[in-house]
Every structure is written in structure tokens, then in C-alpha cells.
Design a protein around this motif. Structure first.
Motif, PDB file in Angstrom:
ATOM      1  N   LEU A 158      -0.624  -1.876   1.079  1.00  0.00           N
ATOM      2  CA  LEU A 158      -1.254  -0.619   1.460  1.00  0.00           C
ATOM      3  C   LEU A 158      -0.137   0.422   1.432  1.00  0.00           C
ATOM      4  O   LEU A 158       0.841   0.300   2.165  1.00  0.00           O
ATOM      5  CB  LEU A 158      -1.886  -0.765   2.844  1.00  0.00           C
ATOM      6  CG  LEU A 158      -2.923   0.291   3.236  1.00  0.00           C
ATOM      7  CD1 LEU A 158      -3.882  -0.273   4.273  1.00  0.00           C
ATOM      8  CD2 LEU A 158      -2.277   1.541   3.761  1.00  0.00           C
ATOM      9  N   ASP A 181      -6.483   5.568 -13.333  1.00  0.00           N
ATOM     10  CA  ASP A 181      -5.768   5.586 -12.050  1.00  0.00           C
ATOM     11  C   ASP A 181      -4.514   6.454 -12.154  1.00  0.00           C
ATOM     12  O   ASP A 181      -4.227   7.269 -11.271  1.00  0.00           O
ATOM     13  CB  ASP A 181      -5.357   4.166 -11.636  1.00  0.00           C
ATOM     14  CG  ASP A 181      -6.516   3.389 -11.015  1.00  0.00           C
ATOM     15  OD1 ASP A 181      -7.591   3.992 -10.829  1.00  0.00           O
ATOM     16  OD2 ASP A 181      -6.343   2.192 -10.724  1.00  0.00           O
ATOM     17  N   LYS A 295      -7.476   5.194  -2.121  1.00  0.00           N
ATOM     18  CA  LYS A 295      -7.586   4.925  -3.569  1.00  0.00           C
ATOM     19  C   LYS A 295      -7.165   3.487  -3.858  1.00  0.00           C
ATOM     20  O   LYS A 295      -6.004   3.123  -3.666  1.00  0.00           O
ATOM     21  CB  LYS A 295      -6.680   5.921  -4.298  1.00  0.00           C
ATOM     22  CG  LYS A 295      -6.384   5.584  -5.730  1.00  0.00           C
ATOM     23  CD  LYS A 295      -7.575   5.850  -6.631  1.00  0.00           C
ATOM     24  CE  LYS A 295      -7.298   5.331  -8.026  1.00  0.00           C
ATOM     25  NZ  LYS A 295      -8.518   4.986  -8.727  1.00  0.00           N
ATOM     26  N   GLU A 296      -8.138   2.703  -4.316  1.00  0.00           N
ATOM     27  CA  GLU A 296      -7.828   1.327  -4.696  1.00  0.00           C
ATOM     28  C   GLU A 296      -7.356   1.309  -6.142  1.00  0.00           C
ATOM     29  O   GLU A 296      -7.883   2.029  -6.989  1.00  0.00           O
ATOM     30  CB  GLU A 296      -9.085   0.469  -4.535  1.00  0.00           C
ATOM     31  CG  GLU A 296      -8.810  -0.987  -4.814  1.00  0.00           C
ATOM     32  CD  GLU A 296      -9.990  -1.892  -4.463  1.00  0.00           C
ATOM     33  OE1 GLU A 296     -11.046  -1.378  -4.066  1.00  0.00           O
ATOM     34  OE2 GLU A 296      -9.828  -3.119  -4.603  1.00  0.00           O
ATOM     35  N   PRO A 302      -4.848  -6.987  -4.743  1.00  0.00           N
ATOM     36  CA  PRO A 302      -5.335  -5.949  -3.821  1.00  0.00           C
ATOM     37  C   PRO A 302      -4.254  -4.916  -3.467  1.00  0.00           C
ATOM     38  O   PRO A 302      -3.183  -5.279  -2.981  1.00  0.00           O
ATOM     39  CB  PRO A 302      -5.761  -6.743  -2.584  1.00  0.00           C
ATOM     40  CG  PRO A 302      -6.043  -8.121  -3.098  1.00  0.00           C
ATOM     41  CD  PRO A 302      -5.107  -8.344  -4.244  1.00  0.00           C
ATOM     42  N   VAL A 304      -4.111  -0.599  -2.118  1.00  0.00           N
ATOM     43  CA  VAL A 304      -4.807   0.644  -1.798  1.00  0.00           C
ATOM     44  C   VAL A 304      -3.781   1.695  -1.400  1.00  0.00           C
ATOM     45  O   VAL A 304      -2.842   1.401  -0.654  1.00  0.00           O
ATOM     46  CB  VAL A 304      -5.819   0.432  -0.646  1.00  0.00           C
ATOM     47  CG1 VAL A 304      -6.491   1.743  -0.276  1.00  0.00           C
ATOM     48  CG2 VAL A 304      -6.881  -0.587  -1.037  1.00  0.00           C
ATOM     49  N   ALA A 325      -8.523   2.985   4.156  1.00  0.00           N
ATOM     50  CA  ALA A 325      -7.742   2.087   3.296  1.00  0.00           C
ATOM     51  C   ALA A 325      -7.760   0.666   3.859  1.00  0.00           C
ATOM     52  O   ALA A 325      -7.898  -0.308   3.108  1.00  0.00           O
ATOM     53  CB  ALA A 325      -6.303   2.597   3.199  1.00  0.00           C
ATOM     54  N   LEU A 328     -11.089  -0.869   3.034  1.00  0.00           N
ATOM     55  CA  LEU A 328     -11.155  -1.273   1.619  1.00  0.00           C
ATOM     56  C   LEU A 328     -10.416  -2.584   1.396  1.00  0.00           C
ATOM     57  O   LEU A 328     -10.906  -3.492   0.718  1.00  0.00           O
ATOM     58  CB  LEU A 328     -10.491  -0.197   0.752  1.00  0.00           C
ATOM     59  CG  LEU A 328     -11.351   0.904   0.158  1.00  0.00           C
ATOM     60  CD1 LEU A 328     -10.470   1.945  -0.532  1.00  0.00           C
ATOM     61  CD2 LEU A 328     -12.324   0.295  -0.843  1.00  0.00           C
ATOM     62  N   LEU A 329      -9.232  -2.695   1.977  1.00  0.00           N
ATOM     63  CA  LEU A 329      -8.453  -3.926   1.788  1.00  0.00           C
ATOM     64  C   LEU A 329      -9.133  -5.116   2.446  1.00  0.00           C
ATOM     65  O   LEU A 329      -9.120  -6.222   1.901  1.00  0.00           O
ATOM     66  CB  LEU A 329      -7.051  -3.775   2.378  1.00  0.00           C
ATOM     67  CG  LEU A 329      -5.942  -3.298   1.451  1.00  0.00           C
ATOM     68  CD1 LEU A 329      -4.591  -3.457   2.107  1.00  0.00           C
ATOM     69  CD2 LEU A 329      -5.960  -4.053   0.113  1.00  0.00           C
ATOM     70  N   ARG A 332     -11.719  -6.340   0.186  1.00  0.00           N
ATOM     71  CA  ARG A 332     -11.130  -6.998  -0.989  1.00  0.00           C
ATOM     72  C   ARG A 332     -10.544  -8.368  -0.604  1.00  0.00           C
ATOM     73  O   ARG A 332     -10.722  -9.355  -1.322  1.00  0.00           O
ATOM     74  CB  ARG A 332     -10.048  -6.053  -1.537  1.00  0.00           C
ATOM     75  CG  ARG A 332      -9.355  -6.486  -2.787  1.00  0.00           C
ATOM     76  CD  ARG A 332     -10.233  -6.352  -4.038  1.00  0.00           C
ATOM     77  NE  ARG A 332      -9.666  -7.182  -5.104  1.00  0.00           N
ATOM     78  CZ  ARG A 332      -8.710  -6.806  -5.927  1.00  0.00           C
ATOM     79  NH1 ARG A 332      -8.240  -5.573  -5.865  1.00  0.00           N
ATOM     80  NH2 ARG A 332      -8.222  -7.636  -6.826  1.00  0.00           N
TER      81      ARG A 332
END
Ligand SMILES: Cc1cc2nc3c(=O)[nH]c(=O)nc-3n(C[C@H](O)[C@H](O)[C@H](O)COP(=O)(O)OP(=O)(O)OC[C@H]3O[C@@H](n4cnc5c(N)ncnc54)[C@H](O)[C@@H]3O)c2cc1C
Length: 338
Positions: A158, A181, A295-296, A302, A304, A325, A328-329, A332
Motif C-alpha cells: 500500500l 495506469d 488506485k489499484e 496486490p 494500491v 485503499a 481495496l486490498l 484483493r
């Protein structure tokens, strides 16, 4: 020698990284925070000069968002933050009462970061030099190379440094970003800010609440940290505007100090000899907003990106981005483990 391995390594122990690490740890992931600074906080930054105490990054913050307001309430109950003022400071000097609290750290902004650091696994003075994808299957994870040559592995990363710095770390590690990206991240830019910190030989003479927001360059903000309630002696923070910060970036400190202190309206005291310092924030505030809260990175283990560039260029945005974030992680990582 075996390389250490964590579930998640968070690069950056600023507000976004600290809040994200709490959420990841609470979900049972072994999480390590790395920060290149001597202490935690990043742009929540407080410094001493003599007896003076100066906030030289973020000055105050608001708490309009409900989740962030709940977090601020916890900080207030822990004695970590206090209200500074509840008015809007207009550039023409007018002070408009709007009833929204403007918060400060009780002893300076770093108090918040130090409070959040408790219970987390954090290594300061640990600069990441490169981030590499580990060889193996797509979930082998990441290798973080520190500038002392040591390395730490992680299943997920992260990344909360200002985006141009994160891109440098990924580039140094040869990480193959997708074209989309890369383009999205290269579009994120920041304003610089030069701060001058001056210990004063008497009261600053600034109007209530001990701060002013000048109408135009060269200055962006002036605050008296004694009136703010964090310094026992008169201690002035002066922030240059973005244009002036760019113009003076490479100028000698003496010129920066003379230009910025000379521009403070109504200053009624002089700096104490040896009591003035200059801080240059290359990435002070995002000037371009990213659409999402975090933003992944696609096509990679994994990873972010988070920070104030993703959810608003201020303290509440950094908090919202850190939480987003982490969420999101977590999604994932649970998919990887399933
Ligand atoms: C001068 C100034 C004035 C501001 N005023 C206000 C204000 O009044 N109100 C407000 O709401 N906001 C203000 N802000 C913005 C606010 O400070 C930020 O939005 C917020 O603190 C950002 O938190 P963050 O976690 O996203 O990033 P940061 O706090 O920048 O955290 C990122 C961390 O990453 C670390 N790092 C970077 N590279 C590496 C590496 N290679 N290895 C290890 N660690 C690394 C850094 O040391 C840093 O600690 C101001 C900022 C500045 C600079």
C-alpha cells in the motif's frame, strides 16, 4: 540470511498510511509501515526551534465527512486534538463565523500521527529505494529494497508517498505498469510550498484567531503558533504561495526568509537571531485530483496507491483514501486466499 515477509507493507507513515495500517491489522494481516522520516506523520509535521513549537505542514483541518468526524471525535476524547477556531478566514481579512470546527493537534499536528502509531509495527528512518515484483506466480508478491541494501517481502503493498515518488520507486524496481495506469498516475501533479519558521522576540500582532490567509502571492498562509495554542513562545509559520514557492525554490535561505517575512502584513515582532528555518515541501498539495479514492495497479500482485491525491488535497481526503485503499486490498487479499 532469510528475508522478512509481511502480509502487507505500507510505504509511508503519514495519515493515510497510518489509518490504512490500522484497518489492515484489525483484519488480521501482519502489516509493516516503513517511513523515510525520522518520525511519523509526513505532512502532519511539527518542529521545535529553541522553545518555539511550529506546525510547518498542515495547519488545521475540518471534519465535515461523517466517518472522519467520528475519527476526530475519538482523537478529541483521547486528548489528541482540540478546536482552534470555527470561522472562515477570508483573503480580505474578514472572519466569517460558519460554526464548523477547525481542528489542530493538541501539542501540534504530529500528535495525531504519534497517537495513531501506537500498536502498529513501524520502522522510521527506513527509506524504500525500489519496489520489485517477486519472481514466481502472479501472487508471489513484492520485494521492497531499502536504501541500506536490505529487503523486505510482502504479499501486498500500500503506497502512500506522493505519487511522483511512488512512480520513481516502481520504476527503480522495473515494475511493468499498464499504459493506462502509467498515464493516470503521471497526470497527478503537486504544488510545492516553501515554509519559513521564525521564533519571534515578542507577540506577532496577528489578528484573531492568530492566523491570516493573505489575498495573493507571495504568501498563502501565516500563523502564530503561540496564539494557536501549541507553542509557549511566539513562533510564526509562513507559507509561500505555489507561484512564489516555484520562483524561490533554488534561492538561498536568506533571500527566502527576507522575501517571506517581509511580506507578512502587520508583523509586530522581529525574528530571534538563529531562530529562523526554511522547509521546502516539494509535494505539498495535489493540484490535479484523481477520480477515485485510491488506485489499484492492474496486472500485478496486490498493490494500491493512496494519499491525499486520491480523495481531496487535504487531511480529511488523506484519511478517506487510506481507508479506501485498505478496503481495496482486503478485498484483493481475501480473493487471493480463497
Ligand atoms: C505546507 C502544507 C500546508 C498544508 N496545510 C493543510 C491544511 O491547513 N489543512 C489540511 O487539511 N491539509 C493541509 N495540508 C495537506 C495535508 O498535510 C496532507 O493532505 C496530508 O497530511 C497528506 O497525508 P498523506 O498520508 O497522503 O501523505 P504524507 O503525509 O505526505 O505521507 C507520506 C509519507 O511517505 C513517506 N515516504 C515518501 N517516500 C518514501 C520512501 N521512499 N520510503 C519510505 N517512506 C517514504 C514520507 O516520509 C511521508 O511520511 C498541507 C500540506 C502542506 C505541505
Amino acid at each position: 540470511m532469510t528475508t522478512e515477509r509481511f502480509d502487507v507493507v505500507v510505504v509511508g507513515a503519514g495519515l493515510s498510511g497510518l489509518l490504512a495500517a490500522h484497518r489492515l491489522s484489525a483484519a488480521g494481516h501482519r502489516t509493516l509501515l516503513l517511513d523515510k522520516g525520522r518520525g511519523v506523520g509526513g505532512r502532519l509535521a511539527t518542529r521545535r526551534i529553541g522553545d518555539g513549537v511550529f506546525d510547518h505542514g498542515a495547519q488545521f483541518f475540518t471534519s465535515a465527512d461523517a466517518a472522519f468526524a467520528a475519527e476526530v471525535t475519538r482523537w478529541r476524547e483521547a486528548g489528541v486534538v482540540e478546536q482552534w477556531f470555527d470561522t472562515r478566514l477570508e483573503p480580505d481579512g474578514a472572519v466569517v463565523v460558519d460554526g464548523h470546527p477547525r481542528w489542530r493537534g493538541a501539542t501540534g499536528m504530529t500528535a495525531i500521527a504519534k497517537h495513531l502509531a501506537a500498536g502498529l509495527e513501524i520502522r522510521t528512518a527506513s527509506r524504500v529505494a525500489a519496489i520489485e515484483v517477486l519472481a514466481g506466480d502472479s501472487d508471489a508478491g513484492w520485494n521492497l529494497v531499502l536504501d541500506d541494501g536490505s529487503a523486505i517481502e510482502a504479499s501486498a503493498v500500500l503506497l502512500t508517498a506522493p505519487v511522483p515518488q511512488t512512480l520513481e520507486l516502481l520504476e527503480a524496481g522495473g515494475v511493468p505498469l499498464t499504459a493506462d495506469d502509467r498515464q493516470e498516475l503521471l497526470a497527478i501533479t503537486y504544488h510545492p510550498c516553501i515554509a519559513v519558521l521564525a521564533l519571534l522576540d515578542g507577540p506577532s500582532g496577528l489578528p484573531d484567531p492568530g492566523a491570516l490567509r493573505p489575498a495573493s502571492e507571495p504568501l498563502d498562509w501565516v500563523a502564530d503558533n503561540q496564539r494557536k495554542g501549541i507553542s509557549p513562545v511566539p513562533a510564526l509559520t509562513v507559507h509561500a504561495g505555489p507561484q512564489t514557492s516555484r520562483q524561490l525554490w533554488d534561492a538561498p535561505d536568506d533571500e527566502v526568509i527576507a522575501t517571506l517575512l517581509g511580506a507578512v502584513p502587520g508583523l509586530s515582532a522581529a525574528p530571534v537571531e538563529g531562530g529562523v528555518q526554511v522547509q521546502r515541501w516539494r509535494y505539498a498539495r495535489p493540484e490535479t485530483a484523481h477520480q477515485g479514492f485510491a488506485k489499484e495497479l492492474f496486472g500485478l500482485p496486490p498493490a494500491v496507491l493512496a494519499g491525499d491525491a486520491f480523495a481531496g488535497a487535504r487531511v480529511p481526503g488523506a484519511a478517506a483514501s487510506g481507508w479506501a485503499a485498505a478496503d481495496l486490498l482486503l478485498t484483493r487479499l481475501s480473493a487471493v486466499q480463497a
